[in-house]
Design a protein around this motif. Sequence first.
Motif, PDB file in Angstrom:
ATOM      1  N   UNK A   1       0.830  -1.203   0.000  1.00 54.41           N
ATOM      2  CA  UNK A   1       0.000   0.000   0.000  1.00 54.41           C
ATOM      3  C   UNK A   1       0.865   1.254   0.000  1.00 54.41           C
ATOM      4  N   UNK A   2       0.260   2.362  -0.482  1.00 52.89           N
ATOM      5  CA  UNK A   2       0.957   3.632  -0.605  1.00 52.89           C
ATOM      6  C   UNK A   2       0.166   4.730   0.103  1.00 52.89           C
ATOM      7  N   UNK A   3       0.878   5.737   0.580  1.00 52.47           N
ATOM      8  CA  UNK A   3       0.215   6.870   1.218  1.00 52.47           C
ATOM      9  C   UNK A   3      -0.215   7.920   0.204  1.00 52.47           C
ATOM     10  N   UNK A   4       0.306   7.847  -1.014  1.00 56.48           N
ATOM     11  CA  UNK A   4      -0.111   8.728  -2.109  1.00 56.48           C
ATOM     12  C   UNK A   4       0.003   7.933  -3.409  1.00 56.48           C
ATOM     13  N   UNK A   5      -0.513   8.507  -4.493  1.00 55.85           N
ATOM     14  CA  UNK A   5      -0.516   7.790  -5.766  1.00 55.85           C
ATOM     15  C   UNK A   5       0.911   7.469  -6.189  1.00 55.85           C
ATOM     16  N   UNK A   6       1.154   6.207  -6.555  1.00 47.76           N
ATOM     17  CA  UNK A   6       2.489   5.755  -6.924  1.00 47.76           C
ATOM     18  C   UNK A   6       2.722   5.909  -8.417  1.00 47.76           C
ATOM     19  N   UNK A   7       3.896   6.366  -8.772  1.00 44.64           N
ATOM     20  CA  UNK A   7       4.300   6.355 -10.170  1.00 44.64           C
ATOM     21  C   UNK A   7       4.257   4.921 -10.682  1.00 44.64           C
ATOM     22  N   UNK A   8       3.692   4.708 -11.865  1.00 43.03           N
ATOM     23  CA  UNK A   8       3.345   3.351 -12.307  1.00 43.03           C
ATOM     24  C   UNK A   8       4.510   2.652 -13.013  1.00 43.03           C
ATOM     25  N   UNK A   9       5.603   2.437 -12.294  1.00 40.43           N
ATOM     26  CA  UNK A   9       6.744   1.736 -12.868  1.00 40.43           C
ATOM     27  C   UNK A   9       6.449   0.262 -13.097  1.00 40.43           C
ATOM     28  N   UNK A  10       5.426  -0.259 -12.439  1.00 39.70           N
ATOM     29  CA  UNK A  10       5.164  -1.695 -12.562  1.00 39.70           C
ATOM     30  C   UNK A  10       4.691  -2.083 -13.959  1.00 39.70           C
ATOM     31  N   UNK A  11       4.266  -1.119 -14.770  1.00 42.04           N
ATOM     32  CA  UNK A  11       3.858  -1.441 -16.142  1.00 42.04           C
ATOM     33  C   UNK A  11       5.002  -2.112 -16.903  1.00 42.04           C
ATOM     34  N   UNK A  12       6.183  -1.521 -16.807  1.00 44.47           N
ATOM     35  CA  UNK A  12       7.346  -2.096 -17.476  1.00 44.47           C
ATOM     36  C   UNK A  12       7.696  -3.453 -16.875  1.00 44.47           C
ATOM     37  N   UNK A  13       7.560  -3.580 -15.558  1.00 46.58           N
ATOM     38  CA  UNK A  13       7.874  -4.840 -14.895  1.00 46.58           C
ATOM     39  C   UNK A  13       6.942  -5.959 -15.367  1.00 46.58           C
ATOM     40  N   UNK A  14       5.686  -5.639 -15.622  1.00 44.55           N
ATOM     41  CA  UNK A  14       4.738  -6.652 -16.090  1.00 44.55           C
ATOM     42  C   UNK A  14       5.184  -7.214 -17.435  1.00 44.55           C
ATOM     43  N   UNK A  15       5.580  -6.353 -18.357  1.00 42.16           N
ATOM     44  CA  UNK A  15       6.064  -6.829 -19.655  1.00 42.16           C
ATOM     45  C   UNK A  15       7.319  -7.677 -19.480  1.00 42.16           C
ATOM     46  N   UNK A  16       8.191  -7.241 -18.580  1.00 41.09           N
ATOM     47  CA  UNK A  16       9.437  -7.975 -18.306  1.00 41.09           C
ATOM     48  C   UNK A  16       9.133  -9.374 -17.783  1.00 41.09           C
ATOM     49  N   UNK A  17       8.167  -9.494 -16.884  1.00 39.97           N
ATOM     50  CA  UNK A  17       7.800 -10.792 -16.335  1.00 39.97           C
ATOM     51  C   UNK A  17       7.265 -11.732 -17.411  1.00 39.97           C
ATOM     52  N   UNK A  18       6.592 -11.175 -18.413  1.00 43.08           N
ATOM     53  CA  UNK A  18       6.043 -11.998 -19.490  1.00 43.08           C
ATOM     54  C   UNK A  18       7.052 -12.241 -20.604  1.00 43.08           C
ATOM     55  N   UNK A  19       8.160 -11.505 -20.584  1.00 47.07           N
ATOM     56  CA  UNK A  19       9.190 -11.692 -21.594  1.00 47.07           C
ATOM     57  C   UNK A  19       8.797 -11.184 -22.964  1.00 47.07           C
ATOM     58  N   UNK A  20       7.954 -10.152 -23.006  1.00 47.79           N
ATOM     59  CA  UNK A  20       7.499  -9.629 -24.287  1.00 47.79           C
ATOM     60  C   UNK A  20       7.101  -8.163 -24.155  1.00 47.79           C
ATOM     61  N   UNK A  21       7.276  -7.424 -25.233  1.00 53.15           N
ATOM     62  CA  UNK A  21       6.777  -6.045 -25.306  1.00 53.15           C
ATOM     63  C   UNK A  21       5.327  -6.009 -25.793  1.00 53.15           C
ATOM     64  N   UNK A  22       4.783  -7.189 -26.127  1.00 58.24           N
ATOM     65  CA  UNK A  22       3.426  -7.274 -26.642  1.00 58.24           C
ATOM     66  C   UNK A  22       3.405  -7.364 -28.153  1.00 58.24           C
ATOM     67  N   UNK A  23       2.312  -7.867 -28.679  1.00 58.94           N
ATOM     68  CA  UNK A  23       2.114  -8.011 -30.122  1.00 58.94           C
ATOM     69  C   UNK A  23       1.112  -6.945 -30.576  1.00 58.94           C
ATOM     70  N   UNK A  24       1.467  -6.118 -31.558  1.00 62.78           N
ATOM     71  CA  UNK A  24       0.540  -5.063 -31.991  1.00 62.78           C
ATOM     72  C   UNK A  24      -0.646  -5.634 -32.762  1.00 62.78           C
ATOM     73  N   UNK A  25      -1.824  -5.059 -32.534  1.00 63.31           N
ATOM     74  CA  UNK A  25      -3.026  -5.429 -33.276  1.00 63.31           C
ATOM     75  C   UNK A  25      -3.714  -4.147 -33.748  1.00 63.31           C
TER      76      UNK A  25
END
Length: 303
Positions: free
Chosen positions: A240-264
């Motif tokens: 939990x955070x006391x204020x809004x957190x900068x969303x660095x976890x977006x990059x971490x999610x892609x890293x965990x999946x091993x992909x930048x995603x497939x464009x559609x």
Amino acid sequence: MSQTERNEFTRWDGIKESLFRLTALKLLPGRWFNPALPDKAALTPAGEVPTLEIVSHCWKYSEFQLYQLSSLVNYPPTTLKVVHTVFYSEEDADTVRVLDFFRGQSIPNVRWNFQALPKEQLFRRAIGRNRAAKASQADWVWFTDCDVVFHQGALDALAAQLKGRQEYLVYPQQMMATDLLPKDDPLIVEAKRHPRLMELDMNRFSVRKFTRATGPIQIAHGDVARACGYCETLSMYQKTMSRWAKCYEDRAFRWLLGTQGVPVEVPNVLFIRHAEKGRYQQGSQISVLRKTIRRVKSALIGR
């Protein structure tokens, strides 16, 4: 009290996160930290009528959430079934009023799933995203922000792209975005008056291209979401955070999946860009600094 509620983000966690972003994200394979990731060949292909869960967070952005939810009422999908999950705080009265308005809207192929969180959980977006991912029964889960709008035909076009697809992560290769809007822009002012169905002038939007599944356009396969959650194995992003957190976890999610995603190809996905950040305390040093950074980035690189 849940484990998440007990765990608060500390200064030491902030140091660890900085080191993690500077080292692990650049040097180590993310899949080492994501043992539950299924094989692509084992992913269940969506059928003729895919199901999609849209997951957004709203903290003092009720005017943008109003446009997003209005788009599902104005342009409901016909070849896709949608569950729209919105995480919010009961302390945000304007957002509560908007969600109460839409609770009374019965829309074909759309089911509302509005979930209140303590604001300390809301402020770390990965907590709600992880909760939604683990509980979702949908074929695909779109992690988005409340300033993204699904205009005419967008969701039906996405449905055609998702049928039979076995990918960990996909994303729209382009969006239609506004200029960086000031708080007194009529688009924003009108949406603050009172909850009602709103429309957007497409002449205010121009094309923006994307090369990876960034924070608001991460569309994960449902089997992946249920198995891996959203950064569930990275404890720093589940505190939990006391204020809004900068969303660095977006990059971490892609890293965990091993992909930048497939464009559609998904037309008419709109992005309302705005200079004022309602989630930060207005007039504070961090609010002024972030607003300045956004304006400089917009002028230099259009972001």
